[in-house]
Design a protein around this motif. Sequence first.
Motif, PDB file in Angstrom:
ATOM      1  N   HIS A 288       0.785  -1.236   0.000  1.00  0.00           N
ATOM      2  CA  HIS A 288       0.000   0.000   0.000  1.00  0.00           C
ATOM      3  C   HIS A 288       0.814   1.281   0.000  1.00  0.00           C
ATOM      4  N   TRP A 293      -1.024   4.977  -0.010  1.00  0.00           N
ATOM      5  CA  TRP A 293      -2.294   4.697   0.660  1.00  0.00           C
ATOM      6  C   TRP A 293      -2.071   4.545   2.158  1.00  0.00           C
ATOM      7  N   HIS A 297      -6.380   0.926   3.557  1.00  0.00           N
ATOM      8  CA  HIS A 297      -6.569   0.608   2.138  1.00  0.00           C
ATOM      9  C   HIS A 297      -6.304  -0.864   1.835  1.00  0.00           C
ATOM     10  N   THR A 300      -9.818  -2.070   1.839  1.00  0.00           N
ATOM     11  CA  THR A 300     -10.663  -1.602   0.723  1.00  0.00           C
ATOM     12  C   THR A 300     -10.151  -2.133  -0.620  1.00  0.00           C
TER      13      THR A 300
END
Length: 379
Positions: A288, A293, A297, A300
């Motif tokens: 990430h 991010w 994240h 997600t």
Amino acid sequence: MAALILSCTSQQDADTKIWAWMVGKTTTTAGQWDYYFQKASEAGIDAILLECHGGYPEEIPADADGSSSFADNAAIQIIQNALPFAQKYGIELHAWIWTINRTELALRHAHPDWYQVNALGQSCLDIKLYNREHYRWLCPSRPETTQYLKERVAELASIKGLAGVHLDFIRYPDAILPYGLHQSRNVVQDKVYPLWDFCYCDTCRENFKALTGIDPLDLEDPTSDARWMQYRWDALSAVADALCQEIHNHGKIASVAVFATPEESRKLVRQDWPAFHNVDVFFPMIYHKFYDWDDYHVLTATREGVTELKTNDNNGVLCSGLFTGHVPQDRILEFMLYARTGGSTGVAFFSLEGIDRNHGYWEQLKTAIADFKNKDESR
Ligand SMILES: [Zn+2]
């Protein structure tokens, strides 16, 4: 074929299956194999994706008789050397290879015309993309590419005792690098520039012209042309389909390493992975921090992938890949649970060497994996 994985184990085992990537060499000693597989086994790792053909592959001359076979003898030898240790410690072994990104000199010298060309007309063999010696990419539209890769996959998939073949770099070169890398790589990529926009080789241009009447080189903004994007996604998907089918033909598990989310994959590397067929396990590399991010994240991004696979009626399962360099050792379980909550089936770690270099990580990982597996039992 997802059923193949689940058939040999329970659903619960699959949900908590722990994978890790590791690099192998022909020079890896018996002592080193034993060390890594023992450490992995003690930590609770169930399967290892072992790199046997990377960006700087070892090239062992094909045959003493001088035949022109491209057989990847080094990759075969690495897997055969590792297998007894995988078996000793009860670890499932998969052969991890770089796929579209192929740097072997024998191939480059024999078939330079199989390699990708950018929108400036430059072959990736003639320029050093992102200043990386290993950025040499085969054109997915050429039937010769698929045939060559099928042969490489088949010679590994036919090794007795091997569980599967894992396809990495099954994508185009980065049209745009992940956002967190722009500064360190010294690039400005607010949009797609022709230097990084591939593949405009004669085959791709002719194919697209036959379909649409348009030479993609004439497109004012190639990235905004839905048909040209789709053409390139489809060309790559077709190679993935064929290679995974070949892996299945040998009764082995087919898996792919893909970019973090479907949307970023299509945009950054023209990889529409929810459309890949015949894949048993998708490993999105949700590293990430390379995308700038935050930690959440991981959840997600996992969810986006799982959702798109469902939307595409894709039977492959998704297993989130975590970069240990982005996962502090006192928060490993937290990240594993982000992945699980997002819908990941098991978790994969990159990489065993990274874990080994980080003092104390093995112990923390072992505890986190034990908790992760226990949490599943108590659900
Ligand atoms: Zn091409």
